[in-house]
Design an enzyme around this catalytic site. Structure first.
Site, PDB file in Angstrom:
ATOM      1  N   SER A  24     -16.624  84.937  30.652  1.00 19.67           N
ATOM      2  CA  SER A  24     -15.267  85.446  30.404  1.00 19.67           C
ATOM      3  C   SER A  24     -14.299  84.303  30.105  1.00 19.67           C
ATOM      4  O   SER A  24     -13.482  84.392  29.180  1.00 19.67           O
ATOM      5  CB  SER A  24     -14.762  86.199  31.641  1.00 19.67           C
ATOM      6  OG  SER A  24     -15.516  87.363  31.838  1.00 19.67           O
ATOM      7  N   GLN A 171     -10.927  94.030  29.980  1.00 21.55           N
ATOM      8  CA  GLN A 171     -10.966  94.013  28.509  1.00 21.55           C
ATOM      9  C   GLN A 171      -9.797  94.798  27.942  1.00 21.55           C
ATOM     10  O   GLN A 171      -9.168  94.379  26.970  1.00 21.55           O
ATOM     11  CB  GLN A 171     -12.313  94.556  28.024  1.00 21.55           C
ATOM     12  CG  GLN A 171     -13.443  93.604  28.408  1.00 21.55           C
ATOM     13  CD  GLN A 171     -14.816  94.078  27.992  1.00 21.55           C
ATOM     14  OE1 GLN A 171     -14.975  95.211  27.527  1.00 21.55           O
ATOM     15  NE2 GLN A 171     -15.806  93.235  28.160  1.00 21.55           N
ATOM     16  N   ASP A 317     -20.028  93.440  37.151  1.00 24.33           N
ATOM     17  CA  ASP A 317     -21.232  93.059  36.405  1.00 24.33           C
ATOM     18  C   ASP A 317     -22.438  92.823  37.312  1.00 24.33           C
ATOM     19  O   ASP A 317     -23.543  92.563  36.830  1.00 24.33           O
ATOM     20  CB  ASP A 317     -20.955  91.794  35.579  1.00 24.33           C
ATOM     21  CG  ASP A 317     -20.009  92.085  34.427  1.00 24.33           C
ATOM     22  OD1 ASP A 317     -19.896  93.259  34.027  1.00 24.33           O
ATOM     23  OD2 ASP A 317     -19.377  91.135  33.926  1.00 24.33           O
TER      24      ASP A 317
HETATM   25  C1  S3P Z   1     -15.098  91.228  30.975  1.00 28.84           C
HETATM   26  C2  S3P Z   1     -14.664  92.330  31.625  1.00 28.84           C
HETATM   27  C3  S3P Z   1     -15.547  93.344  32.235  1.00 28.84           C
HETATM   28  C4  S3P Z   1     -16.986  92.849  32.335  1.00 28.84           C
HETATM   29  C5  S3P Z   1     -17.443  92.135  31.109  1.00 28.84           C
HETATM   30  C6  S3P Z   1     -16.536  90.944  30.815  1.00 28.84           C
HETATM   31  C7  S3P Z   1     -14.109  90.275  30.420  1.00 28.84           C
HETATM   32  O1  S3P Z   1     -15.511  94.512  31.444  1.00 28.84           O
HETATM   33  O2  S3P Z   1     -17.847  93.935  32.605  1.00 28.84           O
HETATM   34  O3  S3P Z   1     -18.771  91.673  31.276  1.00 28.84           O
HETATM   35  O4  S3P Z   1     -14.470  89.136  30.081  1.00 28.84           O
HETATM   36  O5  S3P Z   1     -12.934  90.662  30.307  1.00 28.84           O
HETATM   37  P1  S3P Z   1     -14.362  95.643  31.674  1.00 28.84           P
HETATM   38  O6  S3P Z   1     -13.089  94.950  31.545  1.00 28.84           O
HETATM   39  O7  S3P Z   1     -14.585  96.644  30.588  1.00 28.84           O
HETATM   40  O8  S3P Z   1     -14.628  96.197  33.040  1.00 28.84           O
END
Ligand code: S3P
Length: 433
Positions: A24, A171, A317
């Site tokens: 991330s 996200q 995750d």
């Molecule tokens: C992430 C947010 C998470 C996570 C993904 C990475 C990010 O998803 O599951 O592997 O880097 O912002 P969501 O925001 O959809 O929960």
């Protein structure tokens, strides 16, 4: 060719390891480094397929990104308004973070762009980002009435917004904040539980005005971002596989170095500790606005627990590997409020129920989670990854405590987040004295 791996049961794991950089944070370092004035140097960047999708997208928009020795990146920032129209479709591969964050960022550009991805990504929901962006003025089209990629984006001027997200999703939150960079005034996002806050931290680190409050965050648009030196900590989501490996394999003691322990990500440490796992945080420090520690893990007798509520986004995750820990714990583990697992790289509830079930584990699917009845041993046999890196790696960890070899089909996907996973797994087996 579809790769297959065979993993034998282990007698114990030992040594000192460093897992690759946080996925991330690596994505965000490219995005903000490209939008900043001046150069950004990134150390510890994750050279996996997902992050290379982001890197290639920014190169296609005219950003010069040098790859220096030791995996260090030097990004020559173009400023908030310096990106150029890409000459081709931007391929986000398997990366949900790339496509969703870029959708927000591209909505405010002065040009047209198209985002797509692999067959898994093209099945994942995108309306969750279009819903808040369209009222800001964004012009975005996609298959299925805007639900699925490819997404076509005609950049335009955007207005600030105040959005109450129905789901805790970094996200979604980050897509709105990145669009908010291009809108005058204050953009606010509220969410039911706090999701990972790397965007907020890195935006602040690069000089934006970001104000978190109870239940949400406000960003002031049109900031001037300044290039920075970013140290990416090791990914707690990758460390999680080795934490569970050492806990469930008797006779193990493993030190995992430089792990990012941001409280919005460290749910795995709280969950495994509540299960009775012996995890010790050592050498706590802060690096580029992110907390970091070394994690010492010793094999432990685990017990089942209940997991739900605000803890879920803090470990979102990690549920595939948590279900492996639960399969070897005494008693029952119940996972609730985790419906989001159904729309990850694959449906992770269905995938873990099917693959752990194939080894003799007692796992039931719930609409929003799983119920797992722990037992002493699982059998070996044949399982598959469903094209999902975290399912492949979770099954490899389960294999360490199986009573015979396990063959995992379709393991090439581990390159998306953890290219040297298999070598590291081999190393910790050998380093046991
Ligand atoms: C992430 C947010 C998470 C996570 C993904 C990475 C990010 O998803 O599951 O592997 O880097 O912002 P969501 O925001 O959809 O929960």
């Amino acid at each position: 060719m579809i790769e297959t791996k065979t993993v034998a049961p282990a007698r114990g794991l030992g040594g000192e390891i460093t897992v690759p950089g946080d996925k991330s944070i690596s994505h965000r370092s490219i995005m903000l480094g490209s939008l900043a004035q001046g150069t950004t140097v990134v150390r510890g960047f994750l050279h996996g397929e997902d992050n290379h999708a982001t890197l290639n997208a920014f190169r296609s928009m005219g950003v010069s990104i040098e790859e220096l020795p030791e995996g260090i990146l030097k990004i020559h920032g173009k400023g908030l308004h310096g990106l150029e129209e890409p000459g081709d479709v931007l391929d986000c591969g398997n990366s949900g973070t790339t496509i969703r964050l870029m959708t927000g960022l591209l909505a405010g550009q002065k040009f047209f762009s198209v985002l797509t991805g692999d067959k898994y990504l093209r099945r994942r929901p995108m309306k969750r980002v279009l819903t808040p962006l369209v009222p800001m003025g964004a012009r975005i089209w996609g298959r299925g009435g805007g639900e699925y990629a490819p997404l076509a984006i005609q950049g335009t001027s955007l207005a600030a917004t105040s959005y109450n997200s129905p789901i805790a999703s970094a996200q979604v939150k980050s897509a709105v904040l990145l669009a908010g960079l291009y809108a005058e005034g204050q953009t606010t996002v509220r969410e039911p539980h706090l999701s990972r806050d790397h965007s907020e931290r890195m935006l602040t680190f690069f000089g934006a005005d970001v104000q978190p409050f109870d239940g949400g965050v406000t960003l002031t648009g049109l900031p001037s971002l300044e290039g920075r030196e970013v140290f990416v900590p090791a990914d707690v989501s990758s460390a999680a596989f080795f934490m569970v490996a050492a806990l469930i394999t008797p006779g193990s003691e493993l030190l995992i170095k430089n792990v990012g322990i941001n409280p919005t990500r460290s749910g795995i440490i709280d969950i495994l500790t509540a299960m009775g796992g012996q995890l010790e945080l050592q050498n706590l420090r802060e690096v580029s606005g992110e907390p970091v520690a070394d994690v010492l893990v010793r094999s432990s007798d685990l017990k089942g627990i209940e997991i739900g509520g605000a803890l879920v986004p803090r470990a979102i995750d990690e549920f595939p590997v948590i279900s492996v820990a639960a399969a070897f714990a005494e008693g029952v583990t119940t996972i609730r409020d985790a419906r989001e697992l159904r729309v990850k790289e694959t449906d992770r509830i269905a995938a873990m129920v099917s693959e752990l079930g194939a080894l003799g584990a007692q796992v039931e699917a719930r609409d929003d989670g799983m119920v797992i009845h722990g037992q002493e041993k699982l059998s070996g046999g044949k399982v598959q990854s469903h094209g999902d890196h975290r399912i492949a790696m979770s099954m490899a960890i389960a294999a360490l405590r199986a009573d015979s070899e396990m063959t995992i089909a379709d393991t090439g996907c581990t390159a998306t987040s953890f290219p040297d996973f298999w070598e590291l797994l081999q190393k910790v087996r050998c380093e046991k004295g």
